[in-house]
Every structure is written in structure tokens, then in C-alpha cells.
Design a protein around this motif. Structure first.
Motif, PDB file in Angstrom:
ATOM      1  N   ALA A 223      33.138  62.668  62.772  1.00 35.33           N
ATOM      2  CA  ALA A 223      32.789  62.880  64.176  1.00 35.33           C
ATOM      3  C   ALA A 223      31.296  63.164  64.300  1.00 35.33           C
ATOM      4  CB  ALA A 223      33.598  64.029  64.771  1.00 35.33           C
ATOM      5  N   TRP A 224      30.680  62.570  65.312  1.00 37.14           N
ATOM      6  CA  TRP A 224      29.250  62.755  65.567  1.00 37.14           C
ATOM      7  C   TRP A 224      28.984  64.109  66.184  1.00 37.14           C
ATOM      8  CZ3 TRP A 224      26.762  63.278  70.440  1.00 37.14           C
ATOM      9  CH2 TRP A 224      25.379  63.116  70.424  1.00 37.14           C
ATOM     10  N   LEU A 306      27.347  55.591  57.603  1.00 39.46           N
ATOM     11  CA  LEU A 306      27.787  56.725  58.410  1.00 39.46           C
ATOM     12  C   LEU A 306      26.710  57.801  58.483  1.00 39.46           C
ATOM     13  CD1 LEU A 306      30.080  58.098  59.982  1.00 39.46           C
ATOM     14  CD2 LEU A 306      30.877  59.057  57.811  1.00 39.46           C
ATOM     15  N   GLU A 307      26.067  58.068  57.359  1.00 41.48           N
ATOM     16  CA  GLU A 307      25.009  59.076  57.328  1.00 41.48           C
ATOM     17  C   GLU A 307      23.846  58.681  58.233  1.00 41.48           C
ATOM     18  OE1 GLU A 307      22.062  61.306  54.090  1.00 41.48           O
ATOM     19  OE2 GLU A 307      23.586  59.890  53.409  1.00 41.48           O
ATOM     20  N   GLU A 308      23.457  57.417  58.182  1.00 40.39           N
ATOM     21  CA  GLU A 308      22.342  56.936  59.003  1.00 40.39           C
ATOM     22  C   GLU A 308      22.675  57.024  60.483  1.00 40.39           C
ATOM     23  OE1 GLU A 308      18.577  55.825  59.487  1.00 40.39           O
ATOM     24  OE2 GLU A 308      19.367  55.549  57.460  1.00 40.39           O
ATOM     25  N   ILE A 309      23.881  56.606  60.842  1.00 38.56           N
ATOM     26  CA  ILE A 309      24.290  56.633  62.247  1.00 38.56           C
ATOM     27  C   ILE A 309      24.382  58.057  62.766  1.00 38.56           C
ATOM     28  CG2 ILE A 309      26.200  56.130  63.827  1.00 38.56           C
ATOM     29  CD1 ILE A 309      26.831  53.681  62.179  1.00 38.56           C
ATOM     30  N   SER A 310      24.930  58.935  61.955  1.00 38.72           N
ATOM     31  CA  SER A 310      25.221  60.300  62.400  1.00 38.72           C
ATOM     32  C   SER A 310      23.974  61.116  62.706  1.00 38.72           C
ATOM     33  CB  SER A 310      26.060  61.025  61.345  1.00 38.72           C
ATOM     34  OG  SER A 310      27.304  60.373  61.161  1.00 38.72           O
ATOM     35  N   THR A 311      22.831  60.706  62.177  1.00 39.29           N
ATOM     36  CA  THR A 311      21.601  61.460  62.431  1.00 39.29           C
ATOM     37  C   THR A 311      20.907  61.025  63.717  1.00 39.29           C
ATOM     38  OG1 THR A 311      20.261  59.908  61.120  1.00 39.29           O
ATOM     39  CG2 THR A 311      21.232  61.790  59.958  1.00 39.29           C
ATOM     40  N   ALA A 312      21.444  60.005  64.390  1.00 36.31           N
ATOM     41  CA  ALA A 312      20.807  59.471  65.599  1.00 36.31           C
ATOM     42  C   ALA A 312      21.304  60.181  66.846  1.00 36.31           C
ATOM     43  CB  ALA A 312      21.061  57.975  65.704  1.00 36.31           C
ATOM     44  N   ASN A 326      32.444  45.489  66.687  1.00 35.65           N
ATOM     45  CA  ASN A 326      32.972  46.650  65.981  1.00 35.65           C
ATOM     46  C   ASN A 326      31.940  47.743  65.815  1.00 35.65           C
ATOM     47  OD1 ASN A 326      35.663  45.866  65.589  1.00 35.65           O
ATOM     48  ND2 ASN A 326      35.080  44.517  63.914  1.00 35.65           N
ATOM     49  N   SER A 327      30.653  47.398  65.838  1.00 35.57           N
ATOM     50  CA  SER A 327      29.624  48.430  65.737  1.00 35.57           C
ATOM     51  C   SER A 327      29.710  49.393  66.923  1.00 35.57           C
ATOM     52  CB  SER A 327      28.240  47.799  65.662  1.00 35.57           C
ATOM     53  OG  SER A 327      27.994  46.978  66.787  1.00 35.57           O
ATOM     54  N   ILE A 328      29.933  48.862  68.112  1.00 32.79           N
ATOM     55  CA  ILE A 328      30.123  49.715  69.294  1.00 32.79           C
ATOM     56  C   ILE A 328      31.405  50.522  69.149  1.00 32.79           C
ATOM     57  CG2 ILE A 328      30.734  49.702  71.744  1.00 32.79           C
ATOM     58  CD1 ILE A 328      28.733  47.558  72.231  1.00 32.79           C
ATOM     59  N   CYS A 329      32.476  49.852  68.748  1.00 28.50           N
ATOM     60  CA  CYS A 329      33.773  50.532  68.635  1.00 28.50           C
ATOM     61  C   CYS A 329      33.725  51.663  67.618  1.00 28.50           C
ATOM     62  CB  CYS A 329      34.862  49.526  68.263  1.00 28.50           C
ATOM     63  SG  CYS A 329      35.210  48.321  69.562  1.00 28.50           S
ATOM     64  N   GLU A 330      33.049  51.441  66.490  1.00 29.33           N
ATOM     65  CA  GLU A 330      32.938  52.474  65.469  1.00 29.33           C
ATOM     66  C   GLU A 330      32.081  53.637  65.956  1.00 29.33           C
ATOM     67  OE1 GLU A 330      33.656  49.850  61.404  1.00 29.33           O
ATOM     68  OE2 GLU A 330      31.604  50.214  62.076  1.00 29.33           O
ATOM     69  N   ALA A 331      30.991  53.330  66.671  1.00 30.06           N
ATOM     70  CA  ALA A 331      30.148  54.397  67.217  1.00 30.06           C
ATOM     71  C   ALA A 331      30.924  55.237  68.231  1.00 30.06           C
ATOM     72  CB  ALA A 331      28.898  53.798  67.861  1.00 30.06           C
ATOM     73  N   MET A 332      31.698  54.574  69.100  1.00 27.32           N
ATOM     74  CA  MET A 332      32.495  55.308  70.079  1.00 27.32           C
ATOM     75  C   MET A 332      33.576  56.137  69.395  1.00 27.32           C
ATOM     76  SD  MET A 332      32.830  52.497  73.189  1.00 27.32           S
ATOM     77  CE  MET A 332      33.581  53.659  74.347  1.00 27.32           C
TER      78      MET A 332
END
Length: 427
Positions: A223-224, A306-312, A326-332
Motif C-alpha cells: 500500500a502506498w 514497487l520501491e520506485e513507485i512507492s516513493t513518488a 495495467n500500470s494505472i491499475c497497479e498504481a490504483m
């Protein structure tokens, strides 16, 4: 029940074959569940130049299909005439004869793996992914022509007849091939109003079944959380196709730097800094990504991704056309706030200002303004992320998706009766 999948990817055999296929992990995620269904015998055919006709791994039979052009002469011919290389109908016929499936599940209309559809009477369900014809229509960004692309293509790309200019020629042929596949398929899995409208336009009497996708397990478990105050970070996952909006990243970043004074960093995953399309866009725009706080991170495995995305602070999807990325779906699913262009099937994923933000995909000023607006409202960012996670968890519920897939297989086999909502609910 014998089920044959026709895919772009080696799926569950990717590791054994040492195949790195980022972006298609969702097919492997679905496979992990379908192969556990007691009365399903699963086989997967995919393009891969392996010598084996078939092999078994973890209760699944895999059929590597060689590409059409494998010899040196063949590769030269393919390059010279921009022929489609992902094609081998005769090999696919042999797979069907060997496995004798009750039903065929075709993943996407982009690849020649589906060309065999018109040569079999076995019922086929097409799992809609990207749609080549609308993508082709939206291929060129605003103000960019094929002449511009040719002018700024590298000498290497021209000599080897590869890169964006020649990819367009291949896409034109894929569009014709896609229309041919659609003529012969009756059943379709889709997820958006956009893909439903496209298929109903071409096949008014088709059976359209709403079926979401099983995403990679790590995105269900994680979870973000909003980063601490400081540098405002944006992240994008992108492929090297020009319609994916790479030029919007550069133009928007330039506007933010020049006008807003915002301290930001924009990380782009999926492309290396020396990628052909990066240099192409810099040549056309006469701007440098590195001068505008945009950095390219290349491809990343799940944990690093996941690590890169989570820091944004926010996930930005700049594509000019897409179905259900799927990039949008995974981020959501992570619970991240997402900004995306109002194009294709994306409005079926995001409700503007409720669980994400939509913008005019051709307008970098609109995107820049909305980034600034979100940056100034951290509480709104967290609210959008929270709502996105609720939607994502419901949309990508594994049990619902697997039940829908299995129910459809059963319905296709049993007299090919249309799958109703009530039938799906009972499974």
C-alpha cells in the motif's frame, strides 16, 4: 476441460526460459490461479525460438512457437519489406492438433499468435488488450509527422530499418491483421466501455463478457503512503511507442520548470536514457529530458519497481491512447493518486476528481496545472489515493475474475450459449 492459451508471453515458463517480459505479469498471475482449477488441463502457446515442440512445467504444457523469419536471409527480407515476423500459422495448427483443446483463449489482437483463429472451429474467446486500429489512428502526437520522425531518427535506426518510423509500417499491417481476427471470433473478454464499443462496432452479434485482470500479487499486498514533504516526485511507466506520450512528459516538465518554480523530479520506468525514442523526441523538440528534471530508470523487476513507485507523490500516465493499462491499475491498487489522459478506456478506470485526475492528453499546460494543483493539496492526494485503492481492490478481486473466466469456458463448450450475468454470479 482442455484449455489452450495463445499469448504474447511465456507466462509461467518465463523464468525457465530466461525471458524478461515486463508488463505482462498479469497473464502469469491469472495462470497461477487457472491451473489450480481441478478439471482444467491448461496449455500455453507463445512465440519463442526454442527447439522443443512442447514441455511440461508445474502442471501446464508449454508450446514455444518459432517466429516466421529465423534465418539470416529471412531476417533481412523482414527488415527490407517491414514484414510481420510474429506469424506461424502452420506451427499453431500442429499445436491444436496435438493438444486438442475444448476451448481456446486468445490474449490480445496485436500479435499473429491469433491468426490461427480463422482455421479452427474450436470456440475462441479473445481477451481484449490494446486495440491496434485505434492506436494506429492516434499514433502521431500533435504537431509531429512521419517526416519529422524520419528526419530525427538515428543513422543506426535508418540503416537497420528499425525504430519509430518503421514500427509505424508494421503497425499498419497489424491493423489489417487485427480486423481479420475479429471477423472470426465470437466471444470477447473486455473491461472498458471503449473496448466494448469497438468490438460491438465490428461484431454487433458478439458475446461480450466483462472480465477484469488479475494483477501481480505484490500490488495486492502493498500500500502506498504519502511521502514526507520535500521534492515533489512523479513517476511514469512507459513503453517505447510514440503514442505513449513521451513528448508530453518533456513538454510538461519544461513548463513546470520554466513557469511554476516547483521543485520536482520525474522518474520514467521502462526506458533507458539512451533509448532510441528518447533521443528522437529530444531531437524533434530541441529540449533535453535531463535539463528538465526527467530521469530514465530502465526496466525494473517487481520489488525494485514497487520501491520506485512507492516513493513518488503521484503516478502520471501520459499516453495518447490506451485501453486499460495495467500500470494505472497497479498504481490504483496500491492506493496511489493517478493523473491520466482522458483517452480510450481510461475513463472507465478513473472517475475524475473522485479516485484520480483526468486531463486533456494533448495539452501539457493542462497536465502541468493539475500537477501544481495536486501538489498544493496533500490532503486531496491522500483522498484520491484512498479511493483509488477501494476501487482497485474491488475491480481486481481474484475470485470474481477466475470465476468469470471458468464460467465462460464452460458456457462456450456447452452449446456456445451466451454468458449471462446470472450465470456468472452462480459460479
Amino acid at each position: 476441460m482442455k484449455v489452450l492459451w495463445l499469448t504474447h508471453t511465456a507466462s509461467g515458463a518465463s523464468k525457465a526460459l530466461n525471458v524478461d517480459d515486463p508488463g505482462r505479469g498479469w497473464i502469469g498471475s491469472l495462470e497461477a490461479h487457472v491451473k489450480k482449477i481441478a478439471n482444467v488441463d491448461l496449455a500455453i502457446a507463445f512465440f519463442n525460438n526454442q527447439p522443443e515442440f512442447k514441455f511440461a512445467l508445474d502442471n501446464v504444457t508449454y508450446y514455444p512457437i518459432p517466429f516466421k523469419y529465423t534465418s539470416l536471409r529471412g531476417k533481412i527480407v523482414q527488415r527490407l519489406f517491414s514484414n510481420l515476423y510474429d506469424s506461424n500459422v502452420e506451427a499453431l495448427k500442429k499445436v491444436i492438433a496435438d493438444f486438442q483443446p475444448d476451448v481456446i483463449h486468445l490474449f490480445g489482437t496485436e500479435s499473429g499468435i491469433g491468426e490461427v483463429v480463422k482455421f479452427t472451429k474450436i470456440p475462441v474467446v479473445v481477451h481484449l488488450q490494446g486495440l491496434v486500429n485505434p492506436y494506429l489512428y492516434s499514433w502521431l502526437p500533435k504537431g509531429v509527422s512521419q517526416r519529422d520522425i524520419w528526419k530525427h531518427s538515428s543513422l543506426r535506426a535508418v540503416l537497420l530499418r528499425r525504430g519509430t518510423y518503421f514500427e509505424y509500417k508494421l503497425f499498419q499491417k497489424r491493423a489489417v491483421r487485427e480486423q481479420e481476427m475479429i471477423r472470426y471470433a465470437k466471444y470477447y473478454f473486455g473491461r472498458t466501455e471503449w473496448d466494448r464499443n469497438f468490438i460491438k462496432l465490428h461484431q454487433p452479434e458478439c458475446v461480450y463478457i466483462h472480465c477484469e485482470e488479475v494483477l501481480r500479487p505484490v500490488f495486492y499486498r502493498s500500500a502506498w503512503t504519502a511521502p514526507q514533504k520535500g521534492l515533489f516526485k512523479m513517476v511514469t511507466i512507459i513503453n517505447p511507442q510514440i503514442y505513449k506520450g513521451i513528448e508530453i512528459i518533456l513538454e510538461t516538465a519544461s513548463i513546470l520548470k520554466r513557469i511554476s518554480g516547483l521543485a520536482f523530479q520525474w522518474s520514467v520506468i521502462g526506458l533507458a536514457p539512451d533509448n532510441e525514442i528518447v533521443k528522437l523526441i529530444e531531437g524533434i523538440t530541441r529540449k533535453k529530458f535531463s535539463d528538465n528534471h526527467v530521469s530514465f530508470k530502465g526496466s525494473k523487476v517487481e520489488d525494485a519497481l514497487l520501491e520506485e513507485i512507492s516513493t513518488a507523490n503521484v503516478f502520471v500516465h501520459p499516453s495518447h491512447i490506451d485501453n486499460s493499462p495495467n500500470s494505472i491499475c497497479e498504481a490504483m491498487l496500491l492506493g496511489m493518486p493517478v493523473i491520466a489522459g482522458y483517452v480510450g478506456g481510461i475513463p472507465s478506470l478513473i472517475s475524475d476528481k473522485v479516485n484520480g485526475i483526468l486531463y486533456n492528453s494533448n495539452d501539457p499546460y493542462d497536465l502541468a496545472g493539475k500537477i501544481i494543483n495536486l501538489q498544493e493539496q496533500p490532503a486531496l492526494l491522500e483522498k484520491l489515493g484512498s479511493e483509488a485503492r477501494k476501487v482497485g481492490m474491488k475491480r481486481h478481486d481474484v475470485e470474481t475474475i477466475v470465476s468469470t473466466v471458468f464460467a465462460t469456458y464452460q458456457s462456450m463448450i456447452e452449446n456456445e450459449t451466451p454468458v449471462s450475468r446470472d450465470f456468472i454470479k452462480q459460479v
